[in-house]
Write a protein that holds these residues in place. Structure first.
Motif, mmCIF file in Angstrom:
data_model
loop_
_atom_site.group_PDB
_atom_site.id
_atom_site.type_symbol
_atom_site.label_atom_id
_atom_site.label_comp_id
_atom_site.label_asym_id
_atom_site.label_seq_id
_atom_site.Cartn_x
_atom_site.Cartn_y
_atom_site.Cartn_z
ATOM 1 N N GLU A 1 9.427 0.345 -3.479
ATOM 2 C CA GLU A 1 8.878 1.828 -2.536
ATOM 3 C C GLU A 1 8.064 2.609 -1.892
ATOM 4 O OE1 GLU A 1 5.254 0.710 -5.675
ATOM 5 O OE2 GLU A 1 6.070 0.246 -7.211
ATOM 6 N N GLY A 2 8.016 1.890 -1.130
ATOM 7 C CA GLY A 2 7.770 2.201 0.397
ATOM 8 C C GLY A 2 9.192 3.076 1.201
ATOM 9 N N ARG B 1 10.102 6.175 -0.411
ATOM 10 C CA ARG B 1 9.690 7.378 -0.611
ATOM 11 C C ARG B 1 9.845 7.684 1.098
ATOM 12 N NH1 ARG B 1 4.764 4.170 -2.031
ATOM 13 N NH2 ARG B 1 4.588 3.680 0.245
ATOM 14 N N CYS C 1 13.354 3.000 -7.244
ATOM 15 C CA CYS C 1 12.915 3.505 -5.996
ATOM 16 C C CYS C 1 13.884 4.378 -5.464
ATOM 17 C CB CYS C 1 12.459 2.213 -5.160
ATOM 18 S SG CYS C 1 10.924 1.796 -5.913
ATOM 19 N N GLN D 1 0.803 -1.099 0.206
ATOM 20 C CA GLN D 1 -0.268 0.223 0.219
ATOM 21 C C GLN D 1 0.973 1.478 -0.039
ATOM 22 O OE1 GLN D 1 -3.504 -0.315 0.023
ATOM 23 N NE2 GLN D 1 -3.124 -2.687 -0.705
ATOM 24 N N ASP D 2 0.273 2.208 -0.653
ATOM 25 C CA ASP D 2 0.943 3.071 -0.630
ATOM 26 C C ASP D 2 0.977 4.408 0.331
ATOM 27 O OD1 ASP D 2 0.797 3.010 -3.429
ATOM 28 O OD2 ASP D 2 -0.130 4.942 -4.195
ATOM 29 N N GLU D 3 0.227 3.984 1.836
ATOM 30 C CA GLU D 3 0.398 4.507 3.211
ATOM 31 C C GLU D 3 0.950 3.960 4.497
ATOM 32 O OE1 GLU D 3 -0.339 8.001 3.946
ATOM 33 O OE2 GLU D 3 -0.679 8.536 1.913
ATOM 34 N N GLY E 1 6.518 -3.081 -3.902
ATOM 35 C CA GLY E 1 6.043 -2.460 -2.407
ATOM 36 C C GLY E 1 6.881 -1.622 -1.558
#
Length: 168
Positions: free
Chosen positions: A88-89, A92, A146, A58-60, A85
């Motif tokens: 990617e996380g 971020r 990423c 998930q993005d959050e 993910g």
């Protein structure tokens, strides 16, 4: 603070927190199902926060700017999208220069695969067709997209690798 993604039963966070008492640890998992196991393993340790729900796909994510991210035995026991993910996380939330470690089995292009890892891969795919040991080179490609670069490759027992990634 060390963020552990996919703490499972808390074996790793418990061991690390005992061995590194000056660091703070944040265990997480995709559901609260194993939180009781995590809490039991870290009982009496003042450097471990209460577990949080974190689904790597998930993005959050509930944590922002950890100093280090740790993930063990998830990439091969989850769909590829979850592995994507994770990176990617990490891309971020990790500050430039921060590191992440992933632990588990990997196939490698120029390294002969142990028979036990081949058998393990077959058993994973029999349990769930989306699971399986990933090629390290593919994971490096996920990481590169990423802004994470493979910094160290450390051979571990039972044909596992500890890979250290650096956020560029």
């Amino acid at each position: 603070m060390v963020l552990e993604v996919a703490s499972g039963s808390g074996v790793h966070v418990g061991h690390l927190a005992r061995g590194l008492p000056r660091l703070r640890f944040q265990p997480t998992d995709q559901s609260a199902e194993d939180f009781g196991l995590i809490e039991a393993r870290v009982q009496g340790l003042s450097n471990v926060e209460a577990p949080l729900i974190l689904d790597a796909s998930q993005d959050e994510w509930p944590v922002v700017r950890p100093d280090f991210l740790f993930n063990a035995n998830m990439i091969h026991i989850s769909p590829v999208a979850v592995g994507h993910g994770l990176f990617e996380g990490a891309g971020r939330i990790l500050a430039s220069g921060s590191r992440m470690a992933t632990y588990g089995p990997y196939f490698e292009e120029e390294v002969e695969t142990a028979a036990s890892n081949l058998a393990f891969d077959v058993s994973l795919k029999e349990r769930n067709s989306e699971w399986g040991i990933r090629r390290r080179e593919d994971v490096e490609n996920w990481a590169g997209r990423c802004d994470l670069t493979l910094e160290s490759r450390i051979e571990m027992p039972a044909n596992n690798l500890l890979l250290i990634w650096r956020r560029t």
